[in-house]
Design a protein around this motif. Structure first.
Motif, mmCIF file in Angstrom:
data_model
loop_
_atom_site.group_PDB
_atom_site.id
_atom_site.type_symbol
_atom_site.label_atom_id
_atom_site.label_comp_id
_atom_site.label_asym_id
_atom_site.label_seq_id
_atom_site.Cartn_x
_atom_site.Cartn_y
_atom_site.Cartn_z
ATOM 1 N N PRO A 223 21.223 27.185 124.996
ATOM 2 C CA PRO A 223 20.087 28.086 124.817
ATOM 3 C C PRO A 223 19.530 28.559 126.157
ATOM 4 C CG PRO A 223 19.390 25.825 124.553
ATOM 5 C CD PRO A 223 20.878 25.786 124.714
ATOM 6 N N GLN A 224 18.651 29.536 126.093
ATOM 7 C CA GLN A 224 18.009 30.089 127.294
ATOM 8 C C GLN A 224 16.516 29.823 127.232
ATOM 9 O OE1 GLN A 224 17.186 34.518 128.092
ATOM 10 N NE2 GLN A 224 19.023 34.147 129.340
ATOM 11 N N PHE A 225 15.937 29.518 128.392
ATOM 12 C CA PHE A 225 14.496 29.300 128.476
ATOM 13 C C PHE A 225 13.910 30.218 129.531
ATOM 14 C CE2 PHE A 225 16.209 25.285 126.894
ATOM 15 C CZ PHE A 225 15.409 25.065 125.793
ATOM 16 N N HIS A 226 12.790 30.837 129.193
ATOM 17 C CA HIS A 226 12.069 31.691 130.150
ATOM 18 C C HIS A 226 10.758 31.004 130.479
ATOM 19 C CE1 HIS A 226 10.516 35.195 132.220
ATOM 20 N NE2 HIS A 226 9.416 35.100 131.492
ATOM 21 N N GLU A 227 10.749 30.299 131.610
ATOM 22 C CA GLU A 227 9.551 29.586 132.058
ATOM 23 C C GLU A 227 9.583 29.492 133.580
ATOM 24 O OE1 GLU A 227 7.907 26.280 129.886
ATOM 25 O OE2 GLU A 227 9.560 26.348 128.441
ATOM 26 N N ALA A 228 8.647 28.740 134.132
ATOM 27 C CA ALA A 228 8.561 28.619 135.589
ATOM 28 C C ALA A 228 9.551 27.581 136.113
ATOM 29 C CB ALA A 228 7.140 28.233 135.997
ATOM 30 N N MET A 229 10.082 27.854 137.306
ATOM 31 C CA MET A 229 10.926 26.909 138.027
ATOM 32 C C MET A 229 10.228 26.539 139.324
ATOM 33 S SD MET A 229 14.847 27.367 139.434
ATOM 34 C CE MET A 229 14.384 28.467 140.801
ATOM 35 N N LEU A 230 10.304 25.272 139.696
ATOM 36 C CA LEU A 230 9.628 24.774 140.893
ATOM 37 C C LEU A 230 10.637 24.121 141.825
ATOM 38 C CD1 LEU A 230 6.962 23.937 142.433
ATOM 39 C CD2 LEU A 230 7.062 21.814 141.095
ATOM 40 N N PHE A 231 10.618 24.536 143.101
ATOM 41 C CA PHE A 231 11.415 23.849 144.123
ATOM 42 C C PHE A 231 10.660 22.606 144.576
ATOM 43 C CE2 PHE A 231 13.040 28.167 144.368
ATOM 44 C CZ PHE A 231 14.407 27.983 144.567
ATOM 45 N N THR A 232 11.367 21.487 144.688
ATOM 46 C CA THR A 232 10.775 20.255 145.201
ATOM 47 C C THR A 232 11.535 19.830 146.451
ATOM 48 O OG1 THR A 232 12.210 18.670 144.047
ATOM 49 C CG2 THR A 232 10.365 19.606 142.794
ATOM 50 N N HIS A 233 11.083 18.773 147.090
ATOM 51 C CA HIS A 233 11.772 18.299 148.290
ATOM 52 C C HIS A 233 13.139 17.708 147.960
ATOM 53 C CE1 HIS A 233 9.969 14.602 146.734
ATOM 54 N NE2 HIS A 233 10.820 13.911 147.473
ATOM 55 N N ARG A 234 13.404 17.480 146.669
ATOM 56 C CA ARG A 234 14.692 16.907 146.274
ATOM 57 C C ARG A 234 15.568 17.883 145.492
ATOM 58 N NH1 ARG A 234 14.199 11.544 143.164
ATOM 59 N NH2 ARG A 234 16.446 11.555 143.622
ATOM 60 N N GLY A 235 14.970 18.894 144.874
ATOM 61 C CA GLY A 235 15.782 19.778 144.047
ATOM 62 C C GLY A 235 14.943 20.767 143.264
ATOM 63 N N LEU A 236 15.245 20.888 141.967
ATOM 64 C CA LEU A 236 14.580 21.855 141.101
ATOM 65 C C LEU A 236 13.851 21.140 139.977
ATOM 66 C CD1 LEU A 236 17.377 24.565 140.694
ATOM 67 C CD2 LEU A 236 15.390 24.633 142.219
ATOM 68 N N SER A 237 12.643 21.622 139.677
ATOM 69 C CA SER A 237 11.861 21.071 138.585
ATOM 70 C C SER A 237 11.099 22.215 137.927
ATOM 71 C CB SER A 237 10.913 19.980 139.101
ATOM 72 O OG SER A 237 10.287 19.315 138.023
ATOM 73 N N GLY A 238 9.997 21.906 137.276
ATOM 74 C CA GLY A 238 9.241 22.916 136.545
ATOM 75 C C GLY A 238 9.695 22.993 135.095
ATOM 76 N N PRO A 239 8.893 23.613 134.226
ATOM 77 C CA PRO A 239 9.190 23.636 132.788
ATOM 78 C C PRO A 239 10.575 24.155 132.439
ATOM 79 C CG PRO A 239 6.977 24.461 133.198
ATOM 80 C CD PRO A 239 7.614 24.284 134.541
#
Length: 306
Positions: A223-239
């Motif tokens: 599936p596809q999700f349209h939400e926010a992505m967050l860069f962290t000091h280790r990788g990718l996070s966010g909803p």
């Protein structure tokens, strides 16, 4: 020492406390056991300390299960608005954020206190810092060794959670008990988790820590999700990343569209015609965070005039 209760609940988190209060309201003698020093620690840290306690758009389609009918019946019997009514009766208020998420205005501690107050009002008991030992079943009752005593219960509820966040005391107890009583266990793997970077660009992306942007994200066949992505000091996070992680399998490619609202090629062609002397990183900063534009032009594309 031995003790006898109607319902024994292992786990003093949100599920255990909520279940205990409902059982107590039905006249059961209820006891909740937990090995932690404080109850509901996951509630305490949820939503950055503000407790995103429900989502008004909760529906069966939002759940991944081998038995989709379970979610249908459970959500039909108890809806997000039922929980909101309970929150309101405790004079707590909430704020709706993106995509139907409801956050407690009084923060997570108020939700924990609500659960504890409900348990107390229903006559239930909570016992913390109690290690669970052997669990058996004989003569129609469950026998649990805990904290140096033996507890007999007509009903046993296991609400000890999964394997996430070991630093907060998460263990495999629920799975171990399920296996002990002959249940089949679905192989466990991380879900609703961030992804970590590795390789040559790990440090470069780490410099983007704190940068966020809206994206479309999907696995190759998922599936596809349209939400926010967050860069962290280790990788990718966010909803967006937390959602897609539940569908990712080792070896899968994850597709991330950084410009979900537009056709990037058409937009760049238009910018080239309208702003031929502007540098690429300057133009990209109109639709992407500046630090991300700088990294893209440094590592993946030349920063030339349009």
């Amino acid at each position: 020492m031995s003790e006898r209760v109607d319902t024994l609940i292992l786990g003093g988190g949100a599920a255990g406390l909520f279940c205990a209060a409902r059982a107590g309201e039905r006249g059961r003698k209820v006891l909740v056991l937990d090995h932690a020093k404080r109850p509901a620690e996951k509630v305490r840290i949820s939503g950055g300390g503000r407790c995103n306690f429900t989502n008004i758009d909760t529906a069966p389609a939002n759940f991944i299960s081998q038995n989709p009918h379970f979610a249908k019946s459970a959500l039909a019997r108890y809806t997000p608005w039922d929980f909101c009514d309970r929150v309101a009766r405790h004079n707590l208020t909430w704020t709706e954020k993106t995509l139907g998420q409801l956050f407690c205005d009084q923060k997570s501690g108020a939700i924990i206190q609500m659960l504890l107050d409900d348990l107390d009002a229903a006559g239930g008991a909570l016992r913390l810092e109690t290690e669970i030992g052997e669990v058996t079943h004989r003569d129609g009752r469950f026998i649990v060794s805990a904290g140096g005593s033996e507890i007999s219960a007509g009903n046993l509820v296991v609400a000890t959670g999964g394997l996430s966040i070991p630093k907060m005391g998460a263990t495999s107890l629920a799975y171990d008990l399920a296996r002990h009583f002959g249940h089949d266990i679905v192989p466990t793997r991380p879900a609703l988790v961030p992804f970590t970077f590795s390789g040559a660009l790990k440090d470069a992306f780490a410099d983007l820590s704190g940068v966020a942007c809206p994206v479309d994200v999907q696995t190759e066949n998922g599936p596809q999700f349209h939400e926010a992505m967050l860069f962290t000091h280790r990788g990718l996070s966010g909803p967006a990343i937390l959602q897609i992680s539940s569908y990712w399998q080792p070896g899968d490619t994850i597709l991330i569209d950084l410009c979900p609202a537009i056709s990037a090629l058409d937009w760049l062609s238009e910018q080239r015609n309208n702003r031929p002397n502007a540098e690429l990183k300057t133009v990209l900063s109109d639709i992407l965070p500046t630090r991300l534009c700088q990294l893209l032009c440094e590592h993946f594309m030349p920063n030339k005039p349009m």
